[in-house]
Scaffold this active site. Structure first.
Site, PDB file in Angstrom:
ATOM      1  N   GLU A 123       0.855  -1.191   0.000  1.00  0.00           N
ATOM      2  CA  GLU A 123       0.000   0.000   0.000  1.00  0.00           C
ATOM      3  C   GLU A 123       0.884   1.232   0.000  1.00  0.00           C
ATOM      4  O   GLU A 123       2.103   1.129   0.164  1.00  0.00           O
ATOM      5  CB  GLU A 123      -0.906   0.016   1.244  1.00  0.00           C
ATOM      6  N   HIS A 244      -8.320  10.645   3.738  1.00  0.00           N
ATOM      7  CA  HIS A 244      -8.045   9.591   2.766  1.00  0.00           C
ATOM      8  C   HIS A 244      -8.264  10.160   1.378  1.00  0.00           C
ATOM      9  O   HIS A 244      -9.302  10.779   1.114  1.00  0.00           O
ATOM     10  CB  HIS A 244      -8.939   8.367   2.986  1.00  0.00           C
ATOM     11  N   ARG A 293      -0.278   9.022   1.841  1.00  0.00           N
ATOM     12  CA  ARG A 293      -1.648   9.554   1.715  1.00  0.00           C
ATOM     13  C   ARG A 293      -1.740  11.062   1.664  1.00  0.00           C
ATOM     14  O   ARG A 293      -2.507  11.613   0.882  1.00  0.00           O
ATOM     15  CB  ARG A 293      -2.455   9.104   2.926  1.00  0.00           C
ATOM     16  N   HIS A 352     -10.394  10.667   7.616  1.00  0.00           N
ATOM     17  CA  HIS A 352     -10.259   9.211   7.687  1.00  0.00           C
ATOM     18  C   HIS A 352      -9.670   8.709   9.000  1.00  0.00           C
ATOM     19  O   HIS A 352     -10.139   7.733   9.567  1.00  0.00           O
ATOM     20  CB  HIS A 352      -9.377   8.771   6.528  1.00  0.00           C
ATOM     21  N   ARG A 387      -0.176   8.795   9.522  1.00  0.00           N
ATOM     22  CA  ARG A 387      -0.101   7.344   9.728  1.00  0.00           C
ATOM     23  C   ARG A 387       0.204   6.614   8.421  1.00  0.00           C
ATOM     24  O   ARG A 387      -0.394   6.907   7.391  1.00  0.00           O
ATOM     25  CB  ARG A 387      -1.436   6.845  10.273  1.00  0.00           C
TER      26      ARG A 387
HETATM   27  C1  LIG Z   1     -13.272   2.653   5.939  1.00  0.00           C
HETATM   28  C2  LIG Z   1     -12.030   2.436   6.749  1.00  0.00           C
HETATM   29  C3  LIG Z   1     -11.020   1.632   6.253  1.00  0.00           C
HETATM   30  C4  LIG Z   1      -9.864   1.397   6.999  1.00  0.00           C
HETATM   31  N1  LIG Z   1      -8.909   0.550   6.522  1.00  0.00           N
HETATM   32  C5  LIG Z   1      -7.855   0.234   7.319  1.00  0.00           C
HETATM   33  C6  LIG Z   1      -6.917  -0.749   6.942  1.00  0.00           C
HETATM   34  O1  LIG Z   1      -7.032  -1.358   5.897  1.00  0.00           O
HETATM   35  N2  LIG Z   1      -5.896  -1.025   7.785  1.00  0.00           N
HETATM   36  C7  LIG Z   1      -5.727  -0.384   8.980  1.00  0.00           C
HETATM   37  O2  LIG Z   1      -4.772  -0.674   9.705  1.00  0.00           O
HETATM   38  N3  LIG Z   1      -6.612   0.549   9.364  1.00  0.00           N
HETATM   39  C8  LIG Z   1      -7.658   0.866   8.575  1.00  0.00           C
HETATM   40  N4  LIG Z   1      -8.565   1.805   8.988  1.00  0.00           N
HETATM   41  C9  LIG Z   1      -8.393   2.406  10.310  1.00  0.00           C
HETATM   42  C10 LIG Z   1      -8.756   1.375  11.355  1.00  0.00           C
HETATM   43  O3  LIG Z   1      -9.896   0.660  10.920  1.00  0.00           O
HETATM   44  C11 LIG Z   1      -9.061   2.030  12.665  1.00  0.00           C
HETATM   45  O4  LIG Z   1      -8.077   2.946  13.007  1.00  0.00           O
HETATM   46  C12 LIG Z   1      -9.120   0.968  13.752  1.00  0.00           C
HETATM   47  O5  LIG Z   1     -10.035  -0.038  13.390  1.00  0.00           O
HETATM   48  C13 LIG Z   1      -9.523   1.609  15.049  1.00  0.00           C
HETATM   49  O6  LIG Z   1      -9.766   0.595  15.966  1.00  0.00           O
HETATM   50  P1  LIG Z   1     -10.208   0.993  17.419  1.00  0.00           P
HETATM   51  O7  LIG Z   1     -10.426  -0.282  18.138  1.00  0.00           O
HETATM   52  O8  LIG Z   1      -9.261   1.983  17.949  1.00  0.00           O
HETATM   53  O9  LIG Z   1     -11.597   1.772  17.192  1.00  0.00           O
HETATM   54  P2  LIG Z   1     -12.981   1.298  16.524  1.00  0.00           P
HETATM   55  O10 LIG Z   1     -12.843   0.067  15.741  1.00  0.00           O
HETATM   56  O11 LIG Z   1     -13.542   2.494  15.841  1.00  0.00           O
HETATM   57  O12 LIG Z   1     -13.857   0.966  17.793  1.00  0.00           O
HETATM   58  C14 LIG Z   1     -14.277   1.975  18.661  1.00  0.00           C
HETATM   59  C15 LIG Z   1     -15.294   1.390  19.601  1.00  0.00           C
HETATM   60  O13 LIG Z   1     -15.593   2.314  20.622  1.00  0.00           O
HETATM   61  C16 LIG Z   1     -17.006   2.372  20.793  1.00  0.00           C
HETATM   62  N5  LIG Z   1     -17.327   3.669  21.389  1.00  0.00           N
HETATM   63  C17 LIG Z   1     -17.133   4.905  20.890  1.00  0.00           C
HETATM   64  N6  LIG Z   1     -17.540   5.836  21.777  1.00  0.00           N
HETATM   65  C18 LIG Z   1     -18.006   5.172  22.856  1.00  0.00           C
HETATM   66  C19 LIG Z   1     -18.580   5.574  24.092  1.00  0.00           C
HETATM   67  N7  LIG Z   1     -18.769   6.848  24.427  1.00  0.00           N
HETATM   68  N8  LIG Z   1     -18.957   4.610  24.957  1.00  0.00           N
HETATM   69  C20 LIG Z   1     -18.808   3.289  24.673  1.00  0.00           C
HETATM   70  N9  LIG Z   1     -18.269   2.867  23.510  1.00  0.00           N
HETATM   71  C21 LIG Z   1     -17.864   3.795  22.620  1.00  0.00           C
HETATM   72  C22 LIG Z   1     -17.543   2.160  19.400  1.00  0.00           C
HETATM   73  O14 LIG Z   1     -18.902   1.816  19.409  1.00  0.00           O
HETATM   74  C23 LIG Z   1     -16.615   1.052  18.935  1.00  0.00           C
HETATM   75  O15 LIG Z   1     -17.026  -0.190  19.456  1.00  0.00           O
HETATM   76  C24 LIG Z   1      -9.720   2.036   8.253  1.00  0.00           C
HETATM   77  C25 LIG Z   1     -10.735   2.841   8.750  1.00  0.00           C
HETATM   78  C26 LIG Z   1     -11.892   3.036   8.015  1.00  0.00           C
HETATM   79  C27 LIG Z   1     -12.970   3.904   8.577  1.00  0.00           C
END
Ligand SMILES: Cc1cc2nc3c(=O)[nH]c(=O)nc-3n(C[C@H](O)[C@H](O)[C@H](O)COP(=O)(O)OP(=O)(O)OC[C@H]3O[C@@H](n4cnc5c(N)ncnc54)[C@H](O)[C@@H]3O)c2cc1C
Length: 543
Positions: A123, A244, A293, A352, A387
């Site tokens: 990528e 993005h 990016r 993004h 990132r």
């Molecule tokens: C479309 C897209 C494509 C992507 N592609 C990639 C990729 O290919 N590779 C890569 O490394 N990264 C990618 N990313 C980035 C990556 O997906 C995210 O940075 C990563 O998944 C974040 O994980 P996380 O566990 O920190 O947060 P999230 O997966 O966003 O989880 C956050 C959690 O917190 C909960 N939450 C939020 N606020 C509260 C609250 N007040 N109380 C209780 N719960 C709450 C939500 O409901 C959720 O369950 C992508 C992101 C997107 C949007």
């Protein structure tokens, strides 16, 4: 400050509260269980909602022949444009391969090549093929599936869905001692309650909803970062919002979550063209369409301004077997009347990824005792000003394990909850749309002192839109406003262009700005300081 909310009507206790059920929260919860502590995992909506399930491209890890953590580190440092903390990057890339193997052992299945080896692709910004992917372009869904199955199998993790965490509980010693939350539930745990715990891990993901167009789902309102600020923690690097470059353009005025066209599509040979069918990335960067990016997003923005257009195109027509390799992207294009094998795909940049967040050390500790942060919501320093693609799922896997270890060594139980004297605040939900419009217009891909000053003034006025009606929309809007103000304030301060922060009035990078901007709240007002790039384990981390 605290969010205006009813007094908690129910209470429970556990060792550790993990907030969020994405890759970061699920991994941390499972790792904490390996140290035999009890976990309550709370999540705002259904358990599988969040950015993780939307991740397409994959997970970066130095697993391929000829690759090494050192090479991965160099690519990460290059993308981070001088602002990475090399020790955080070292942790990410050297502990990454093991963390990915742990994920595979938990049941995640990645795509294989014809020889039966895990298939690795490339990528933007990566000089090697090191991206593992699953289901073609459905990596996040598979990661989420595997981790959720493991969590469901573990009786020591109690999951509470539809539970919006509001604020941290403080102990009499000023440490974090749990959370208040609002549960849309049934029986005894309904409405506002509190969970008392020895430690709290914030894993609430990104804050894309601060902007009008984003790839992030609706739950990404940055609640955890706002909570941490209100609890007295420092945040850092919040000016570095990654836009993005290739998000499906759905027409003027489209709002909210927009479909992403993963970088992996360019990794497999697609290229960008403008409305005159000119390949504009060729002269813009040695890596052409696979440049980092920020470079691609800026170049698209430049094309759009120069030609007065609102999108450019991605030409993916040369990719053999597009529908099999990218089933999710193919489907979302078809749903919008575009056949990627025959048509050019209209794309434009959208918010993004938040490279910054709650400032933490290498063990995920924030500056407030008992409060940890993991995943997109944290600022470990591993991403710097931008990132590197596919490093974020990896960050959740790696730092979740480190946090669990740190908690196992240092957990303080039975803290005494102090009475909360913080001033309650609540912003009317009608401000939400305005915040998003202001942020996209004045603090998006291109910024200047004029645009940011306008944003600051407009956001300040929105503070007056008070509400006395505590519910999800007003709590989220209050969080969004605080984050928008923090982003604008740091973006105004940083008078240079670097990584994903582009100031048209200061177009060059300036070595004087090889520092982090940290912010924190005192009496409801944001304060800031210039901090060194690396945390040298100062007093604030020794709790
Ligand atoms: C479309 C897209 C494509 C992507 N592609 C990639 C990729 O290919 N590779 C890569 O490394 N990264 C990618 N990313 C980035 C990556 O997906 C995210 O940075 C990563 O998944 C974040 O994980 P996380 O566990 O920190 O947060 P999230 O997966 O966003 O989880 C956050 C959690 O917190 C909960 N939450 C939020 N606020 C509260 C609250 N007040 N109380 C209780 N719960 C709450 C939500 O409901 C959720 O369950 C992508 C992101 C997107 C949007």
């Amino acid at each position: 400050m605290r969010l205006l909310a009813p007094t908690p009507g129910w209470s429970m206790k556990c060792d550790v509260v993990v907030v969020g059920s994405g890759v970061a929260g699920l991994t941390t919860a499972l790792q904490i269980r390996s140290h035999n502590l009890s976990v309550v995992l709370v999540t705002k909506a259904n358990i599988d909602e969040g950015s993780t399930r939307w991740a397409q491209g994959g997970i970066a890890a130095a697993l391929g022949p000829g690759d090494s953590p050192q090479d991965h580190k160099e690519d990460t440092l290059t993308a981070g444009a001088g602002l990475c903390d090399p020790s955080a990057v070292e942790v990410l890339v050297s502990e990454g391969p093991e963390a990915v193997r742990r994920l595979i052992a938990r049941g995640a299945v990645f795509d294989k090549s014809d020889t039966g080896e895990i298939a690795l692709t490339r990528e933007g910004g990566h000089l090697r093929n090191r991206i593992l992917h699953a289901g073609g372009d459905a990596t996040g869904l598979e990661v989420s599936r595997a981790l959720l199955a493991a969590v469901r199998d573990d009786n020591g993790i109690e999951v509470i869905e539809h539970a919006l965490v509001l604020d941290a509980l403080l102990s009499e010693e000023g440490e974090i001692a749990g959370v208040t939350l609002h549960v849309i539930g049934e029986g005894s745990r309904d409405g506002v309650g509190q969970i008392e715990s020895g430690a709290v891990v914030i894993a609430t993901g990104g804050l894309g909803q601060v902007f009008a167009q984003t790839t992030n789902p609706s739950v990404s309102t940055g609640d955890g970062v706002a909570l941490a600020l209100r609890a007295g923690a420092r945040v850092a690097d919040v000016e570095f919002i990654q836009f993005h470059p290739t998000v499906l353009f759905l027409g003027e005025g489209s709002k909210g979550q927009q479909p992403l066209i993963s970088e992996a599509v360019r990794g497999e040979g697609a290229f960008l063209v403008n409305h005159k069918n000119e390949r504009f990335m060729s002269g813009a960067h040695p890596l052409k369409d696979l440049a980092p990016r920020d470079v691609v997003a800026k170049e698209i923005e430049r094309q759009m301004r120069q030609h007065g257009i609102d999108h450019v195109f991605l030409d993916a027509r040369g990719i053999q077997g597009f529908a099999e390799r990218f089933p999710t992207i193919n489907q979302s294009c078809l749903e919008h009347g575009i056949d990627p094998t025959k048509d050019l795909i209209p794309v434009a940049p959208a918010s993004h990824y938040a490279s910054g967040g709650i400032r933490v050390n290498l063990n995920g500790r924030s500056t407030v005792p008992g409060l940890y942060a993991c995943g997109e919501t944290a600022c470990t320093g591993a991403h710097g000003a931008n990132r590197l693609a596919s490093n974020s799922l990896l960050e959740g896997l790696v730092f979740g394990a480190r946090i669990a270890f740190d908690i196992a060594l240092s957990l303080k139980k039975d803290k005494k909850i102090a009475s909360d004297r913080r001033r309650p605040i609540l912003v009317d939900p009608s401000a939400r749309r305005k915040i998003q419009e202001v942020m996209s217009r004045e603090a998006g891909v291109v910024r200047s002192r004029e645009s940011l000053t306008r944003a600051k003034e407009e956001l300040h006025k929105l503070r007056d839109l008070r509400s006395k009606d505590p519910h999800t929309a007003s709590w989220e809007t209050t969080n969004l406003l605080l984050l928008a103000e923090a982003i604008v304030s740091a973006a105004l301060m940083r008078e240079e262009s670097r990584g994903s922060h582009w100031r048209e009035d200061f177009p060059a990078s300036d070595d004087a700005w090889l520092v982090r901007i940290e912010e924190w709240l005192i009496d409801g007002e944001l304060h800031s300081r210039l901090a060194p790039l690396s945390i040298t384990e100062g007093l604030e981390w020794r709790w």
